[in-house]
Each structure stands twice: as structure tokens, then as C-alpha cells.
Design a protein around this motif. Sequence first.
Motif, short mmCIF file in Angstrom:
data_model
loop_
_atom_site.label_atom_id
_atom_site.label_comp_id
_atom_site.label_asym_id
_atom_site.label_seq_id
_atom_site.Cartn_x
_atom_site.Cartn_y
_atom_site.Cartn_z
N SER A 236 0.85 -1.19 0.00
CA SER A 236 0.00 0.00 0.00
C SER A 236 0.89 1.24 0.00
N LYS A 237 0.80 2.03 -1.06
CA LYS A 237 1.66 3.21 -1.16
C LYS A 237 1.35 4.23 -0.07
N SER A 238 0.07 4.39 0.27
CA SER A 238 -0.29 5.35 1.32
C SER A 238 0.24 4.88 2.67
N SER A 241 4.00 5.39 3.01
CA SER A 241 4.35 6.77 3.35
C SER A 241 4.36 6.96 4.85
N LYS A 242 3.36 6.37 5.53
CA LYS A 242 3.30 6.46 6.99
C LYS A 242 4.44 5.67 7.63
N ASN A 246 7.29 7.24 10.13
CA ASN A 246 7.60 6.72 11.46
C ASN A 246 9.06 6.33 11.59
N ILE A 247 9.62 5.73 10.56
CA ILE A 247 11.03 5.37 10.57
C ILE A 247 11.90 6.60 10.78
N ASN A 254 18.28 1.26 10.01
CA ASN A 254 18.67 -0.06 9.48
C ASN A 254 17.53 -0.77 8.75
N VAL A 255 16.59 0.02 8.20
CA VAL A 255 15.43 -0.57 7.53
C VAL A 255 15.40 -0.15 6.07
N SER A 256 15.22 -1.13 5.19
CA SER A 256 14.99 -0.87 3.77
C SER A 256 13.50 -1.05 3.50
N VAL A 257 12.83 0.00 3.07
CA VAL A 257 11.39 -0.04 2.80
C VAL A 257 11.17 -0.36 1.33
N ILE A 258 10.34 -1.37 1.07
CA ILE A 258 10.13 -1.83 -0.31
C ILE A 258 8.63 -1.98 -0.58
N PHE A 259 8.17 -1.34 -1.65
CA PHE A 259 6.78 -1.50 -2.08
C PHE A 259 6.66 -2.79 -2.87
N SER A 260 5.97 -3.77 -2.31
CA SER A 260 5.86 -5.07 -2.97
C SER A 260 4.77 -5.90 -2.30
N ASP A 261 4.18 -6.81 -3.06
CA ASP A 261 3.21 -7.76 -2.53
C ASP A 261 3.97 -8.94 -1.93
#
Length: 394
Positions: A236-238, A241-242, A246-247, A254-261
Motif C-alpha cells: 500500500s503506497k499510502s 508513506s506512513k 515513522n522510521i 537499518n530498515v529498507s522499505v520496499i513497495f511489494s506484494d
Amino acid sequence: MADNTCKLAEGTRFSEELFSYLSKFFGFSKTSNIIGALVHPPSFYSIRVNTLKASVEEVYRSLCEKNIETVFHPILDDVLLIKVKGPFEIEVQGKIVVADKKAAESVYVGADLYAPGVISAKGVARSDFVTIVDEKGFPVANGIAMQSEVDILNQRKGLAVKVLRSRYQSASIRCLDEYASGKIYDQNIPAILTSIILEPTPHDVIVDMCAAPGGKTTHLAQLTSNKAKIYAFDNSKSKISKLIENINRLGVRNVSVIFSDSRYLHVDYPSLKADKVLLDPPCSALGVRPKLFEYKSVRDIIACAQYQMQFFKSAVEILKKGGILVYSTCTITPDENEIIVKYALENFPLELDKQILYLGTQGLNIIKGSNLLQRFYPDEHDTPGYFIAKFVKV
């Protein structure tokens, strides 16, 4: 019994079908107690102190100086509890503002009402004294209109009603300086416990499969002192964003955020191999408190369960042999909890493992190994309804 079920379902504004479904597993009396507790918030709201930025003692002193009634959690050493006061009577006075379910449940515990959550505000002018009601007409708060009906419904932004009196009252956590500066995160006890049960270490590669809005992701970073390699996925792109917000607010690095199912991580990221996997998939959310009404059907619950099952192939494929998989939900239904565990054990090389800390009670005795599972009941533990299972890949 059928008449009693119908009357109680109507009184609590839960569907008769849902009440009957839950009664099959918990019995009439226990189901009545669970639903009765779900309608109200817990006695305390829990906040996790972000020890990447502050000590628990520092935040405790800061909140006490603001005259916020705060106590230390007796077991979880990074958690503070803030008292919830009420219930208070709400008199229906002035004009009526109708809020949607989500907004009404927030207002019910003291939040202000913002324009996107307003369904109607017939005849309301700026500065009018109003009563906020939910979609079923139940009064949740009194307040002062900050916008007119026309502005609320046309502009759909900004503060609609400043709440003066609500059914329950507690500190507005997200308005605190401690929140803005990233020193705290509002998170319920079972959710906090879930990350602890994953047993993260600074040397781990960790995958959070349904990470947004980031409560567990950022807690995992905190528990590993920003040293573990954490991959946070969401589709979920929205919501992502949240998660990113927060990160950044909490100082997580140390977190990689990835948009994926995440159902297809093993296909889309074939080289990804994790020591630990956290799976907290979308669910019916029947354990969330407070819940002013709930009309989900059994069909809705089954649909959630079928969706949840789809994550396991990916989770197991990316998990190293001997690695830990923790599955959690904020619901109380067996179909989304014990039955999901049964499905996972029968279809994948997984074994249930003992959890390092039990603050709830064991799972329903409808599958083998139920004593290794952990459930939270709102009437019994004064928390949201929640479920946690820990697996090891064999």
C-alpha cells in the motif's frame, strides 16, 4: 439461546451472525464478555519508549511533569502505561455531527474530529456547540465546531470539531512533544510482545512482510540497536508513506522499505534469505478496541483467512532453515488464528516453538500444540484481542 443471542447482539451492536459464530468456539458467556469489553478502551494505553532516542525514566519524568497519569509496565521494561478515564455521560445538545466508524472510535476516547471523518453536519455553523454521534446515532462526545457544514463537506480538510468532553479521556499521545520528537510510539502490549517473541539480534536479516505503519518494524530496529538488516515490505503506497514517516521520526537507520506484494517475495526477490520473518497480515481486526459496532460477516472472516494463507509459501521460501517465523493477528477468530497455524503445519516444513514470554493465555485446544500459542482476550487481559504463533523452519 437464540433469543438471548439476538438480544445481546443487538445491545452490543454486533451482528447476530458474528455473535453466533464466536459462541461456537468460546461459548455464550465468554463471547458476551469479550464483546462487552471490546466496546470500551483498555484501562491504560500503552506506549513503547524508543530507547534509540530516550530512556524510559526520562520519558516517565517528562510525562509526569505534564500531569499525565503514567506507570511503568510491570514486565516490559520499555513500556509505560497511561491511564484512561471514564466512562462519562454525553448529553445530546446542540446540532448533530455524524462521524464515520473510525473517526467516532477515536473521538470516543478523546481525539478531536477532523473533516475527512465527518459524514454529515446538518446546519452546523462555525462556533456552534455540537454533539458528535457515530453512524448509528450513539453520542460519543460534545464539542465546538471549527468549520461550517459547507466548509467541512466541501473542503474535506482540517479540524472540524474541537472535542470538549468525550466518553473516555486520556492523553492525546500523538500531540505530545515526546511523540513528535520520536521518543515514543503508541502500541498495544500484544503487538509489542510480538517483536520480542521474534527474538531479533543485531546480526540478523529480518523481513517484516506487512510492515506498515511500522510499529513492529521500528521496534525490531530498537531491539537490535539499529544494527540488524531489516527489510520492510508493504503493498500500500499510502501506508508505506506512513511507515517511512515513522522510521524517520524514530531515528531508525537499518530498515529498507520496499513497495511489494509479500505473497510473491520468493519470486520477486529470489536471493532474499532471512534469519527471522514477521508475518502480521491484514485480518478482520475483531480484537481492536474500542469497537463501537461491528457487522462483519462470517464470509468476511473466511475471506481474510484465505488471504492470510497466501503469505506462507513466500514466508517459508525466504526463511533460512532453523529460522524463526512469527505469525500474529489483532483478531480473535479461530479461522484466522489456530486454523491458519494448522494449515501452515500441514503444508510447510514448520514446527511450533515455545515463545520466550507469555503474558496472555494459550491457544484454543482445537489443534495439536495449542499450549505453545498465545492469545489475548479483552475481557481477561485488558488488552485488544490478539494472537501470536512462533514457528521454526525445519
